[in-house]
Motif scaffolding. Structure first.
Motif, PDB file in Angstrom:
ATOM      1  N   THR A  44       0.825  -1.203   0.000  1.00  0.00           N
ATOM      2  CA  THR A  44       0.000   0.000   0.000  1.00  0.00           C
ATOM      3  C   THR A  44       0.865   1.261   0.000  1.00  0.00           C
ATOM      4  O   THR A  44       2.027   1.218   0.401  1.00  0.00           O
ATOM      5  N   ASN A  45       0.265   2.368  -0.424  1.00  0.00           N
ATOM      6  CA  ASN A  45       0.965   3.645  -0.444  1.00  0.00           C
ATOM      7  C   ASN A  45       0.076   4.729   0.154  1.00  0.00           C
ATOM      8  O   ASN A  45      -0.894   5.158  -0.458  1.00  0.00           O
ATOM      9  N   ASN A  47       1.445   7.654   1.072  1.00  0.00           N
ATOM     10  CA  ASN A  47       2.164   8.886   0.757  1.00  0.00           C
ATOM     11  C   ASN A  47       1.490   9.590  -0.415  1.00  0.00           C
ATOM     12  O   ASN A  47       0.780   8.958  -1.192  1.00  0.00           O
ATOM     13  N   ARG A  50       3.891   9.037  -5.964  1.00  0.00           N
ATOM     14  CA  ARG A  50       3.940   7.699  -6.557  1.00  0.00           C
ATOM     15  C   ARG A  50       5.256   7.046  -6.140  1.00  0.00           C
ATOM     16  O   ARG A  50       6.299   7.686  -6.072  1.00  0.00           O
ATOM     17  N   HIS A  51       5.196   5.740  -5.851  1.00  0.00           N
ATOM     18  CA  HIS A  51       6.398   4.990  -5.487  1.00  0.00           C
ATOM     19  C   HIS A  51       6.461   3.700  -6.291  1.00  0.00           C
ATOM     20  O   HIS A  51       5.436   3.117  -6.634  1.00  0.00           O
ATOM     21  N   VAL A  53       7.909  -0.072  -5.845  1.00  0.00           N
ATOM     22  CA  VAL A  53       8.322  -0.973  -4.770  1.00  0.00           C
ATOM     23  C   VAL A  53       8.787  -2.291  -5.368  1.00  0.00           C
ATOM     24  O   VAL A  53       8.075  -2.917  -6.151  1.00  0.00           O
ATOM     25  N   VAL A  71       2.881   2.038  -7.245  1.00  0.00           N
ATOM     26  CA  VAL A  71       1.704   2.406  -6.469  1.00  0.00           C
ATOM     27  C   VAL A  71       1.583   3.925  -6.471  1.00  0.00           C
ATOM     28  O   VAL A  71       2.509   4.637  -6.095  1.00  0.00           O
ATOM     29  N   GLY A  73       0.253   7.759  -5.629  1.00  0.00           N
ATOM     30  CA  GLY A  73       0.120   8.484  -4.372  1.00  0.00           C
ATOM     31  C   GLY A  73      -1.325   8.583  -3.926  1.00  0.00           C
ATOM     32  O   GLY A  73      -2.256   8.396  -4.710  1.00  0.00           O
ATOM     33  N   THR A 102      11.958   0.609  -1.761  1.00  0.00           N
ATOM     34  CA  THR A 102      11.568   1.582  -2.764  1.00  0.00           C
ATOM     35  C   THR A 102      12.797   1.836  -3.620  1.00  0.00           C
ATOM     36  O   THR A 102      13.927   1.542  -3.205  1.00  0.00           O
ATOM     37  N   ILE A 127       3.982   2.103   2.326  1.00  0.00           N
ATOM     38  CA  ILE A 127       4.685   3.383   2.249  1.00  0.00           C
ATOM     39  C   ILE A 127       3.905   4.307   3.171  1.00  0.00           C
ATOM     40  O   ILE A 127       2.712   4.526   2.983  1.00  0.00           O
ATOM     41  N   GLY A 131       6.517   8.780   3.558  1.00  0.00           N
ATOM     42  CA  GLY A 131       7.266   8.224   2.436  1.00  0.00           C
ATOM     43  C   GLY A 131       8.250   7.128   2.820  1.00  0.00           C
ATOM     44  O   GLY A 131       9.056   6.707   2.002  1.00  0.00           O
ATOM     45  N   LEU A 133       9.225   3.222   3.840  1.00  0.00           N
ATOM     46  CA  LEU A 133       8.726   1.868   3.645  1.00  0.00           C
ATOM     47  C   LEU A 133       8.785   1.132   4.976  1.00  0.00           C
ATOM     48  O   LEU A 133       9.812   1.123   5.649  1.00  0.00           O
TER      49      LEU A 133
END
Length: 170
Positions: A44-45, A47, A50-51, A53, A71, A73, A102, A127, A131, A133
């Motif tokens: 899940t995110n 933050n 966008r990340h 992973v 994922v 934002g 990340t 996340i 921000g 992990l």
């Protein structure tokens, strides 16, 4: 069904149980066997950014799963994006580690041995709003139940199909 709507439903029960059990601790242990079952897994995110992973499962010294998940934002309305890795690891108990990172960061790894091999080990890679992990674990037997694993497989299928059909982002 839209990816955010789907994943919002898929993530809620796992996050709730992971959050509660990470505080409550282990419900049962199978320390005599020196092995655990890896149950439901979700990414899940929370933050705003966008990340990407990277996710990995090593089983009895061998890598049995590697995947990368994008994922998005968190939206203005608070919706959280996520992904579910395809379940390629065995259903039976084993000695394994779960790792995630990340892009550009070091691997964060959890190992059931650190908790004396609970019978079941569910994982939420998150996340945080800041921000960072974080990997949460749940040791309740629901995470390894046929119902949870089937739900996880269906969520992985939809999550991966959405990721494959989504336009590339730069």
């Amino acid at each position: 069904m839209k990816r955010r709507q789907f994943l919002g439903r898929a993530v809620s029960p796992i996050l709730v149980s992971a959050g509660m059990l990470s505080v409550a601790g282990c419900l049962s242990e199978s320390d005599a066997s020196g092995a655990s079952v890896l149950g439901a897994v979700v990414i899940t995110n929370r933050n705003d950014e966008r990340h990407i992973v990277d996710f990995r499962v090593r089983w009895d010294g061998e890598t049995v799963h590697e995947s990368t998940h994008e994922v998005e934002g968190r939206t203005d309305d608070g919706s959280v994006d996520g992904a579910v890795p395809a379940k390629t690891w065995p259903d039976e108990p084993g000695q394994f580690t779960v790792s995630a990172r990340t892009q550009g960061s070091d691997w964060n790894t959890v190992n059931p041995a650190d908790r004396k091999y609970p019978e079941c080990y569910g994982v939420t890679v998150a996340i945080s709003e800041e921000g960072r992990l974080v990997i949460y674990t749940a040791t309740n037997e629901y995470e390894c139940s046929d119902e949870a694993l089937q739900y996880n497989r269906e969520a992985a299928n939809e999550s991966n199909a959405s990721a494959q059909t989504a336009p590339p982002q730069s």
